[in-house]
Design an enzyme around this catalytic site. Sequence first.
Site, PDB file in Angstrom:
ATOM      1  N   HIS A 100     -35.624 -40.675 -29.938  1.00 52.99           N
ATOM      2  CA  HIS A 100     -34.781 -41.869 -29.770  1.00 52.99           C
ATOM      3  C   HIS A 100     -33.346 -41.447 -29.463  1.00 52.99           C
ATOM      4  O   HIS A 100     -32.728 -41.937 -28.514  1.00 52.99           O
ATOM      5  CB  HIS A 100     -34.819 -42.741 -31.028  1.00 52.99           C
ATOM      6  CG  HIS A 100     -33.723 -43.768 -31.105  1.00 52.99           C
ATOM      7  ND1 HIS A 100     -33.724 -44.923 -30.353  1.00 52.99           N
ATOM      8  CD2 HIS A 100     -32.575 -43.800 -31.838  1.00 52.99           C
ATOM      9  CE1 HIS A 100     -32.633 -45.629 -30.626  1.00 52.99           C
ATOM     10  NE2 HIS A 100     -31.908 -44.966 -31.515  1.00 52.99           N
ATOM     11  N   ASP A 151     -18.381 -42.515   0.747  1.00 54.04           N
ATOM     12  CA  ASP A 151     -19.522 -42.188  -0.113  1.00 54.04           C
ATOM     13  C   ASP A 151     -19.006 -41.209  -1.154  1.00 54.04           C
ATOM     14  O   ASP A 151     -17.814 -40.923  -1.203  1.00 54.04           O
ATOM     15  CB  ASP A 151     -20.663 -41.548   0.711  1.00 54.04           C
ATOM     16  CG  ASP A 151     -22.017 -41.749   0.047  1.00 54.04           C
ATOM     17  OD1 ASP A 151     -22.183 -41.272  -1.088  1.00 54.04           O
ATOM     18  OD2 ASP A 151     -22.897 -42.400   0.633  1.00 54.04           O
ATOM     19  N   TRP A 176     -31.748 -35.158 -33.015  1.00 56.18           N
ATOM     20  CA  TRP A 176     -31.237 -34.905 -31.658  1.00 56.18           C
ATOM     21  C   TRP A 176     -30.248 -33.750 -31.660  1.00 56.18           C
ATOM     22  O   TRP A 176     -30.006 -33.138 -30.638  1.00 56.18           O
ATOM     23  CB  TRP A 176     -30.617 -36.160 -31.056  1.00 56.18           C
ATOM     24  CG  TRP A 176     -29.172 -36.394 -31.413  1.00 56.18           C
ATOM     25  CD1 TRP A 176     -28.700 -36.989 -32.537  1.00 56.18           C
ATOM     26  CD2 TRP A 176     -28.019 -36.025 -30.644  1.00 56.18           C
ATOM     27  NE1 TRP A 176     -27.332 -37.008 -32.518  1.00 56.18           N
ATOM     28  CE2 TRP A 176     -26.884 -36.430 -31.364  1.00 56.18           C
ATOM     29  CE3 TRP A 176     -27.826 -35.397 -29.400  1.00 56.18           C
ATOM     30  CZ2 TRP A 176     -25.582 -36.223 -30.903  1.00 56.18           C
ATOM     31  CZ3 TRP A 176     -26.526 -35.194 -28.955  1.00 56.18           C
ATOM     32  CH2 TRP A 176     -25.426 -35.602 -29.696  1.00 56.18           C
ATOM     33  N   SER A 197     -28.299 -31.592 -14.246  1.00 57.65           N
ATOM     34  CA  SER A 197     -28.064 -32.892 -13.622  1.00 57.65           C
ATOM     35  C   SER A 197     -26.661 -33.400 -13.935  1.00 57.65           C
ATOM     36  O   SER A 197     -25.923 -33.837 -13.042  1.00 57.65           O
ATOM     37  CB  SER A 197     -29.114 -33.893 -14.116  1.00 57.65           C
ATOM     38  OG  SER A 197     -28.707 -35.200 -13.844  1.00 57.65           O
ATOM     39  N   SER A 198     -26.262 -33.330 -15.212  1.00 53.35           N
ATOM     40  CA  SER A 198     -24.944 -33.833 -15.595  1.00 53.35           C
ATOM     41  C   SER A 198     -23.833 -33.050 -14.925  1.00 53.35           C
ATOM     42  O   SER A 198     -22.834 -33.623 -14.488  1.00 53.35           O
ATOM     43  CB  SER A 198     -24.745 -33.720 -17.100  1.00 53.35           C
ATOM     44  OG  SER A 198     -25.572 -34.613 -17.755  1.00 53.35           O
ATOM     45  N   HIS A 226     -18.886 -32.866 -29.777  1.00 51.96           N
ATOM     46  CA  HIS A 226     -17.802 -33.830 -29.925  1.00 51.96           C
ATOM     47  C   HIS A 226     -17.222 -34.304 -28.606  1.00 51.96           C
ATOM     48  O   HIS A 226     -17.115 -35.510 -28.402  1.00 51.96           O
ATOM     49  CB  HIS A 226     -16.733 -33.425 -30.935  1.00 51.96           C
ATOM     50  CG  HIS A 226     -16.056 -34.675 -31.394  1.00 51.96           C
ATOM     51  ND1 HIS A 226     -16.602 -35.505 -32.343  1.00 51.96           N
ATOM     52  CD2 HIS A 226     -14.981 -35.316 -30.909  1.00 51.96           C
ATOM     53  CE1 HIS A 226     -15.868 -36.587 -32.439  1.00 51.96           C
ATOM     54  NE2 HIS A 226     -14.879 -36.502 -31.591  1.00 51.96           N
ATOM     55  N   GLU A 265     -18.869 -34.522 -26.102  1.00 53.36           N
ATOM     56  CA  GLU A 265     -19.970 -35.374 -25.621  1.00 53.36           C
ATOM     57  C   GLU A 265     -19.810 -36.832 -26.065  1.00 53.36           C
ATOM     58  O   GLU A 265     -20.074 -37.751 -25.305  1.00 53.36           O
ATOM     59  CB  GLU A 265     -21.302 -34.810 -26.125  1.00 53.36           C
ATOM     60  CG  GLU A 265     -22.510 -35.714 -25.970  1.00 53.36           C
ATOM     61  CD  GLU A 265     -22.924 -35.931 -24.530  1.00 53.36           C
ATOM     62  OE1 GLU A 265     -22.548 -35.116 -23.670  1.00 53.36           O
ATOM     63  OE2 GLU A 265     -23.622 -36.930 -24.272  1.00 53.36           O
ATOM     64  N   TYR A 323     -17.126 -38.381 -26.532  1.00 52.69           N
ATOM     65  CA  TYR A 323     -16.097 -39.019 -25.691  1.00 52.69           C
ATOM     66  C   TYR A 323     -16.585 -39.212 -24.276  1.00 52.69           C
ATOM     67  O   TYR A 323     -16.143 -40.129 -23.584  1.00 52.69           O
ATOM     68  CB  TYR A 323     -14.791 -38.231 -25.758  1.00 52.69           C
ATOM     69  CG  TYR A 323     -14.202 -38.303 -27.147  1.00 52.69           C
ATOM     70  CD1 TYR A 323     -14.169 -39.522 -27.803  1.00 52.69           C
ATOM     71  CD2 TYR A 323     -13.751 -37.198 -27.813  1.00 52.69           C
ATOM     72  CE1 TYR A 323     -13.695 -39.622 -29.092  1.00 52.69           C
ATOM     73  CE2 TYR A 323     -13.263 -37.290 -29.100  1.00 52.69           C
ATOM     74  CZ  TYR A 323     -13.243 -38.507 -29.739  1.00 52.69           C
ATOM     75  OH  TYR A 323     -12.780 -38.602 -31.007  1.00 52.69           O
ATOM     76  N   SER A 366     -10.838 -51.784 -19.451  1.00 48.10           N
ATOM     77  CA  SER A 366      -9.518 -51.894 -18.831  1.00 48.10           C
ATOM     78  C   SER A 366      -9.577 -52.571 -17.470  1.00 48.10           C
ATOM     79  O   SER A 366      -8.546 -52.983 -16.933  1.00 48.10           O
ATOM     80  CB  SER A 366      -8.882 -50.512 -18.662  1.00 48.10           C
ATOM     81  OG  SER A 366      -8.809 -49.857 -19.902  1.00 48.10           O
ATOM     82  N   HIS A 397     -15.399 -31.565 -37.796  1.00 40.62           N
ATOM     83  CA  HIS A 397     -15.445 -32.690 -38.731  1.00 40.62           C
ATOM     84  C   HIS A 397     -16.880 -33.193 -38.923  1.00 40.62           C
ATOM     85  O   HIS A 397     -17.128 -34.023 -39.783  1.00 40.62           O
ATOM     86  CB  HIS A 397     -14.497 -33.829 -38.323  1.00 40.62           C
ATOM     87  CG  HIS A 397     -14.852 -34.515 -37.049  1.00 40.62           C
ATOM     88  ND1 HIS A 397     -13.903 -35.027 -36.202  1.00 40.62           N
ATOM     89  CD2 HIS A 397     -16.037 -34.792 -36.467  1.00 40.62           C
ATOM     90  CE1 HIS A 397     -14.493 -35.588 -35.167  1.00 40.62           C
ATOM     91  NE2 HIS A 397     -15.784 -35.464 -35.306  1.00 40.62           N
ATOM     92  N   HIS A 398     -17.807 -32.689 -38.089  1.00 42.81           N
ATOM     93  CA  HIS A 398     -19.222 -33.000 -38.313  1.00 42.81           C
ATOM     94  C   HIS A 398     -19.818 -32.089 -39.384  1.00 42.81           C
ATOM     95  O   HIS A 398     -20.977 -32.231 -39.727  1.00 42.81           O
ATOM     96  CB  HIS A 398     -20.015 -32.822 -37.015  1.00 42.81           C
ATOM     97  CG  HIS A 398     -19.580 -33.741 -35.916  1.00 42.81           C
ATOM     98  ND1 HIS A 398     -20.149 -34.979 -35.728  1.00 42.81           N
ATOM     99  CD2 HIS A 398     -18.623 -33.630 -34.970  1.00 42.81           C
ATOM    100  CE1 HIS A 398     -19.570 -35.570 -34.683  1.00 42.81           C
ATOM    101  NE2 HIS A 398     -18.633 -34.778 -34.220  1.00 42.81           N
ATOM    102  N   THR A 405      -6.297 -43.714 -29.361  1.00 46.34           N
ATOM    103  CA  THR A 405      -7.305 -44.778 -29.342  1.00 46.34           C
ATOM    104  C   THR A 405      -6.661 -46.104 -29.738  1.00 46.34           C
ATOM    105  O   THR A 405      -6.945 -47.154 -29.152  1.00 46.34           O
ATOM    106  CB  THR A 405      -8.462 -44.444 -30.290  1.00 46.34           C
ATOM    107  OG1 THR A 405      -8.834 -43.091 -30.086  1.00 46.34           O
ATOM    108  CG2 THR A 405      -9.647 -45.332 -30.026  1.00 46.34           C
ATOM    109  N   LYS A 446      -4.881 -47.690 -26.935  1.00 43.80           N
ATOM    110  CA  LYS A 446      -5.760 -48.411 -26.016  1.00 43.80           C
ATOM    111  C   LYS A 446      -6.084 -49.796 -26.550  1.00 43.80           C
ATOM    112  O   LYS A 446      -5.968 -50.795 -25.819  1.00 43.80           O
ATOM    113  CB  LYS A 446      -7.057 -47.630 -25.806  1.00 43.80           C
ATOM    114  CG  LYS A 446      -6.857 -46.464 -24.892  1.00 43.80           C
ATOM    115  CD  LYS A 446      -8.110 -45.665 -24.744  1.00 43.80           C
ATOM    116  CE  LYS A 446      -7.953 -44.648 -23.640  1.00 43.80           C
ATOM    117  NZ  LYS A 446      -7.853 -45.244 -22.306  1.00 43.80           N
ATOM    118  N   ARG A 499     -30.021 -40.640 -44.183  1.00 44.42           N
ATOM    119  CA  ARG A 499     -30.573 -40.927 -42.853  1.00 44.42           C
ATOM    120  C   ARG A 499     -31.763 -40.023 -42.585  1.00 44.42           C
ATOM    121  O   ARG A 499     -31.987 -39.039 -43.287  1.00 44.42           O
ATOM    122  CB  ARG A 499     -29.492 -40.742 -41.789  1.00 44.42           C
ATOM    123  CG  ARG A 499     -28.955 -39.334 -41.713  1.00 44.42           C
ATOM    124  CD  ARG A 499     -27.741 -39.219 -40.807  1.00 44.42           C
ATOM    125  NE  ARG A 499     -28.081 -39.273 -39.400  1.00 44.42           N
ATOM    126  CZ  ARG A 499     -27.414 -38.601 -38.446  1.00 44.42           C
ATOM    127  NH1 ARG A 499     -26.375 -37.851 -38.749  1.00 44.42           N
ATOM    128  NH2 ARG A 499     -27.772 -38.699 -37.178  1.00 44.42           N
TER     129      ARG A 499
END
Lengths: 299, 536
Positions: B86, B115, B151, B179-180, B263, B265, B267, B278, B312-313, B338, B341, B460
């Site tokens: 998931h 293009d 994951w 791909s990314s 991390h 990722e 963002y 925006s 921080h994880h 943040t 924004k 979890r």
Amino acid sequence: MVEEKHEKYYVPDQSIWPIIGAVALFLIAVGAGNFVIETTRDKSGYGFYTLMAGFALLLIMLTGWFKNQIDESMSGLYSAQLGRSYRQGMVWFIFSEVMFFAAFFGALFYARTISIPWLGGASNNASTNEVLWNGFEATWPLLITPADAITTGEASTKAMPWTGLPLINTAILLASSVTLHYAHVGLEKVKRTQLMVLLGATIVLGCIFVFLQVQEYVHAYVDLGLKLDSGVYGNTFFLLTGFHGMHVTLGTIILMVLFGRCWKGHFTPKDHFAFQAGSWYWHFVDVVWVMLFFFVYIL
Amino acid sequence: MSTETLNDAHDSPDGHDAHHEHHIPKGILRWLFTTNHKDIGTLYLWFAFIMFLIGGAMAMVIRAELFQPGLQIVDPHFFNQMTTVHGLIMVFGAVMPAFTGLANWMIPMMIGAPDMALPRMNNWSFYILPFAFIILLSSLFMDGGGPAFGWTFYAPLSTQYSGDSTALFVFSVHIMGISSIMGAINVVVTILNMRAPGMTYMKMPLFVWTWLITAFLLIAVMPVLAGAVTMVLTDKFFGTSFFDAAGGGDPVMFQHIFWFFGHPEVYIMILPAFGIISAIVPTFSRKRLFGYASMVYATASIALLSFIVWAHHMFTTGMPVAAEMFFMFATMLISVPTGVKVFNWVATMWRGSLTFEVPMMFAIAFIVLFTIGGLSGLMLAIIPADFQYHDTYFVVAHFHYVLVTGALFSIMAAVYYWLPKWTGKMFDITLAKWHFWCSLISVNVLFFPMHFVGLAGMPRRIPDYALQFADFNKWISIGGFAFGLSQLIFLALIIKACRKIGEPVSDQVWEGAEGLEWEIPSPAPYHTFSTPPLIK
């Protein structure tokens, strides 16, 4: 250069090659995954054949795609703006390669400065050392792993010195960057002999490097007992030099293709993106080696 | 437009020409061989939607199992596979491809380019993605099952306690990464090199800016993920000990490498959302965006800070206190840009002529609910508090608020905002409003109570739980099923829109919309800006 700004951007028509490349990568991934499982778990299967089929298809795709690309370029469809797109694309690709190597250098630095000292009891880890890995001492190169320390207590491997083959290989790769640079100068100044001789020399140096690297691996496995699974020293040594070696091999193949294209006179002094990209790639591989030589062999 | 001299003889003068349409190839081959940014954008969006439904179905399995305490429906190993896949599907299969699809569709139209810069590579970077997910999904059917280590595939779960299908997981992640990276290189080069004359950097729409920075992050960190999975592969199959103390490595090192990717990722999954919001808020406020330049700088600061907050994880892994403090303060620093924004969006609405069309409803929901997710993130950044929250449902609540009501709501907002431009027809507004209200209510029933069960200590990724969490979990599951069903309304609406049912729309579509994409016809012609427009 107002006109150049308004040159028409070449947007290619439909192409069959990307989807073929996608199928090729699919076969490579499935094949590689199954091949890894089958070889390490002694199972039989089609992993190897799938992998090889994937590489074959990838080769067909690359040949076809580059042929398209070269034909378009030779028939003058490309603009200066497109050339900039290609150059920028190559620069970003090389940046992504830098970050790939950074992951393995990061593992090396972490192991040397954090995990090994901590296993040896540094910082507040005295009891880790005492209870779990009694007798383990933090050293680099790590010849006696924590597992060795609590079982045999003897080194299972010897260290790879930086003198000898690695030093020779450093000289070879540095020299190859110089020869390639002057080959490029030869291309820009329309000195064909200089271009062909020096480009040929670069390819030869690249081949010698790969050959000596294989010798070094044989030496490591046979004489030193330094193997891929010899603890984190062997791990970082073989993964860093191994991925670098793959890049040198790929770089040499690129240079061979460029040699063929120079032979056919595909490049002009002003317009030779392929040559430039191949040369950037080669210099990048060279810089990685210098880092490797410093951090993996000398320090 | 001074375009007279700029055209090839065989090509029509500008994007407004309907004769262009005869270039559109027919049938399935159009989609397989396409080099058109709009086709590829459509493919990305459909792929993301299908993956969203598949990943959503897995979430339904998870919520069905958690409806009651005890083990009822699936066995724990399968439950673990569901949570793992998931997560992988939603991150790499749904959110990221959806943003890439929007980038493909919109960036060339927003900057006046014909293009993407590298159209064939664009096709390649799309088509390897479905293959990567075929590999990942089919590994679920292998002996021993698919990936079941979360994951985040932490070592030693992935290196010592995983099935052999891990090899296929590793190579499928490699393909997603390729791909990314190719997609991101395409975006960067398009933005740097393909802008129409006069489109200076500080005139670019914020969606373009945020994607430029996102693409930089992708190129910087996807290779690090490739390195991480490679080390997992060699640790598992070839006897290396990167993540094994016995050989001098460290399982915590895995977490460092993973979160150095992970991390930035997160963002990658939210910066394009900022760009979308925006774009939408000014349109329906009929005002210019408040603080354009500060938005650009805030985005760049968030991206730079994202490289120095990864640990921080990992507050509970026993890092030295000095390191924990550094990562705590660096993390809290992110709330400044943040906050800029959020403030700018609110200030844009302040005294605007607000109307509440569907994209605006999603955008406002985004601002409110993403802020909730941001604030719970701030709570998680506090080391001693995190010791309690770590690996509880509080974390699950946090990242679903920023990813579902954040990233996903922004994607839905973007689809509603630009869909009329793509199809030339207004979507079914009644269905859209049903979709919005059902989603909004159910998503909060789904995720808000997770804060409470998390604070109370429910861990979890566990298929069973203590009895005192039963009532909350019942409501969470009901919210989950309702949210899942609500997305079928979205599916129906999209199918209807693709069949071009609805009122024709004007070129501008929305009254307050500004930008190049609103100056070309609706539906957008197959080729736009064959010659660049001049930006004043």
